[in-house]
Design a protein around this motif. Structure first.
Motif, mmCIF file in Angstrom:
data_model
loop_
_atom_site.group_PDB
_atom_site.id
_atom_site.type_symbol
_atom_site.label_atom_id
_atom_site.label_comp_id
_atom_site.label_asym_id
_atom_site.label_seq_id
_atom_site.Cartn_x
_atom_site.Cartn_y
_atom_site.Cartn_z
ATOM 1 N N VAL A 68 2.990 29.213 14.703
ATOM 2 C CA VAL A 68 2.657 28.233 13.441
ATOM 3 C C VAL A 68 1.787 26.965 13.627
ATOM 4 N N ILE A 69 0.748 27.100 12.894
ATOM 5 C CA ILE A 69 -0.418 26.396 12.887
ATOM 6 C C ILE A 69 -0.328 25.298 11.856
ATOM 7 N N SER A 70 -0.228 24.120 12.206
ATOM 8 C CA SER A 70 0.013 23.060 11.268
ATOM 9 C C SER A 70 -1.062 21.914 11.297
ATOM 10 N N GLU A 71 -1.267 21.057 10.224
ATOM 11 C CA GLU A 71 -1.822 19.832 10.289
ATOM 12 C C GLU A 71 -1.333 18.816 9.457
ATOM 13 N N GLN A 72 -1.483 17.803 9.721
ATOM 14 C CA GLN A 72 -0.952 16.671 8.565
ATOM 15 C C GLN A 72 -2.002 15.790 8.556
ATOM 16 N N VAL A 75 0.868 -1.227 -0.153
ATOM 17 C CA VAL A 75 -0.028 -0.048 0.155
ATOM 18 C C VAL A 75 0.803 1.288 -0.093
ATOM 19 N N ALA A 76 0.920 1.971 -1.025
ATOM 20 C CA ALA A 76 1.451 3.476 -1.084
ATOM 21 C C ALA A 76 0.576 4.353 -0.202
ATOM 22 N N THR A 77 1.497 5.240 0.397
ATOM 23 C CA THR A 77 0.876 6.481 1.163
ATOM 24 C C THR A 77 1.382 7.784 0.797
ATOM 25 N N ASP A 78 0.533 8.806 0.974
ATOM 26 C CA ASP A 78 0.811 10.088 0.797
ATOM 27 C C ASP A 78 0.537 10.951 2.180
ATOM 28 N N HIS A 79 1.836 11.369 2.758
ATOM 29 C CA HIS A 79 1.957 11.992 3.974
ATOM 30 C C HIS A 79 2.122 13.671 3.690
ATOM 31 N N GLU A 80 1.031 14.302 3.918
ATOM 32 C CA GLU A 80 1.055 15.734 3.506
ATOM 33 C C GLU A 80 1.214 16.570 4.900
ATOM 34 N N TRP A 81 1.987 17.472 5.051
ATOM 35 C CA TRP A 81 2.062 18.698 5.983
ATOM 36 C C TRP A 81 1.469 20.082 5.281
ATOM 37 N N MET A 82 0.575 20.722 6.091
ATOM 38 C CA MET A 82 0.325 21.934 5.676
ATOM 39 C C MET A 82 0.486 22.904 7.044
ATOM 40 N N LEU A 83 1.021 24.173 6.598
ATOM 41 C CA LEU A 83 1.382 24.838 7.522
ATOM 42 C C LEU A 83 0.888 26.352 7.275
ATOM 43 N N PHE A 84 0.428 27.126 8.296
ATOM 44 C CA PHE A 84 -0.221 28.533 8.212
ATOM 45 C C PHE A 84 0.847 29.417 9.167
ATOM 46 N N ILE A 85 1.526 30.068 8.847
ATOM 47 C CA ILE A 85 2.366 30.940 9.744
ATOM 48 C C ILE A 85 1.962 32.494 9.874
ATOM 49 N N LEU A 132 -7.099 22.305 8.237
ATOM 50 C CA LEU A 132 -6.269 23.305 8.530
ATOM 51 C C LEU A 132 -7.248 24.624 8.872
ATOM 52 N N VAL A 133 -8.196 24.815 7.855
ATOM 53 C CA VAL A 133 -8.718 26.150 8.276
ATOM 54 C C VAL A 133 -9.526 25.963 9.608
ATOM 55 N N VAL A 134 -9.961 24.742 9.664
ATOM 56 C CA VAL A 134 -11.055 24.381 10.871
ATOM 57 C C VAL A 134 -9.909 24.616 12.218
ATOM 58 N N ARG A 135 -8.921 24.264 11.850
ATOM 59 C CA ARG A 135 -7.748 24.270 13.292
ATOM 60 C C ARG A 135 -7.446 25.912 13.561
ATOM 61 N N ILE A 136 -7.337 26.598 12.603
ATOM 62 C CA ILE A 136 -7.170 27.986 12.618
ATOM 63 C C ILE A 136 -8.078 28.735 13.248
ATOM 64 N N ALA A 137 -9.380 28.461 12.898
ATOM 65 C CA ALA A 137 -10.709 29.011 13.532
ATOM 66 C C ALA A 137 -10.996 28.663 14.931
ATOM 67 N N ARG A 138 -10.362 27.567 15.429
ATOM 68 C CA ARG A 138 -10.566 26.892 16.686
ATOM 69 C C ARG A 138 -9.507 27.606 17.682
ATOM 70 N N TYR A 139 -9.969 28.123 18.560
ATOM 71 C CA TYR A 139 -8.805 28.887 19.660
ATOM 72 C C TYR A 139 -9.021 28.492 20.869
#
Ligand SMILES: [Zn+2]
Ligand SMILES: [Zn+2]
Length: 294
Positions: A125-129, A108-118, A222-229
């Motif tokens: 730094v707000i990040s999600e993976q 099984v192949a996998t795609d591991h993605e990081w996305m950062l908002f700074i 990520l946007v859900v996380r940015i909007a959660r404080y």
């Protein structure tokens, strides 16, 4: 430490939506990732994404012409900060993916993605993976007689592009190959000097609709996380930080390798919350117990 003004916070959960709303956010990419990221940023945060031509390849490429010397997270951070300074933005978003095989199942192949908002002004730094099995990632070594038809359909060519590399040093012969004529031509030319070639999937977002879909999913996350404080200091970006504890076996009660709960944390203060597993699991099936099923 930075404290939001009381007037900005109010007491509703949309405080940081208000906080970042109608601001411009730089996207550090030249791979058309705005197709995945712009809409969630607009819909959830009212932020406009600004894309500037920025050569992210200087931080390494998937095909290895430029080696990646940092972890994907570090590369992403470096890429985002460099772009923000270069273009004069204080808000920036960037993403970085790595591809491989699932350690538990090498088929099984996998795609591991990081996305950062700074937020450069506050050094936040707000990040999600996201680790997704939705990927066409693959490569095969071929010679002139190899039947590649199964591989081509498996990697969804031509809707998903291909790369062609030397076997010995992985030098790229062609990338972004997305039609049969081009594929035939580059193969014919390359086989004049090479006995074997490496045919692989082009993982750059604009050449890979499946990856673009995963990036969209991650952008939503990520946007859900940015909007959660944070309930304590009100900084945005409150969310998953780590896991802790061990679930016990439903039969013998021994601890298993399954984690017990999620730890959610703040990007600025030490406030934490503990949440149950997303799958709701409280006990582990004895099949996965080292005592019951060694
Ligand atoms: Zn057990
Ligand atoms: Zn906090």
């Amino acid at each position: 430490m930075f404290q939001l003004q009381e007037s900005i916070i109010s007491h509703n959960t949309d405080a940081c939506i208000m906080f970042y709303s109608h601001q411009k956010v730089l996207l550090a990419s030249k791979h058309k990732k705005e197709q995945a990221i712009a809409q969630p940023f607009w819909e959830k945060l009212s932020c406009t994404l600004c894309v500037h031509d920025f050569d992210t390849d200087q931080f390494g490429t998937f095909t290895g012409e430029i080696p990646r010397s940092h972890t994907p997270y570090e590369t992403c951070l470096l890429k985002a900060k460099t772009a923000a300074l270069h273009h004069g933005y204080h808000l920036v978003v960037a993403s970085e993916g790595s591809f491989g095989r699932d350690p538990w199942n090498p088929f099984v192949a996998t795609d591991h993605e990081w996305m950062l908002f700074i937020d450069m002004k506050r050094n936040w730094v707000i990040s999600e993976q996201l680790v997704s099995m939705k990927t066409n990632y693959g490569m095969m070594t071929i010679d002139q007689h190899t039947d590649i038809s199964d591989f081509l359909s498996q990697v969804q060519f031509p809707s998903h592009a291909l790369t062609l590399q030397n076997v010995s040093n992985h030098a790229v012969i062609a990338k972004g190959i997305h039609d049969e004529d081009t594929l035939e031509k580059v193969l014919a030319i390359a086989f004049k000097t090479q006995a074997q070639l490496l045919l692989g999937t082009d993982m750059r977002a604009m050449f890979n609709p499946t990856r673009m879909g995963v990036l969209r999913e991650l952008a939503e996350q990520l946007v859900v996380r940015i909007a959660r404080y944070c309930a304590c200091c009100h900084a945005p970006g409150f969310g998953f930080k780590s896991t802790q504890g061990r679930l016990s076996c439903a039969d013998c009660g021994a601890p298993t390798s399954f984690y017990k709960e999620e730890v959610w944390g703040c990007i600025q203060c030490d406030y934490q919350e503990y949440r149950g597993r997303k799958d709701g699991l409280l006990k582990v099936d004895p099949t996965y117990c080292h005592c019951c099923n060694p």
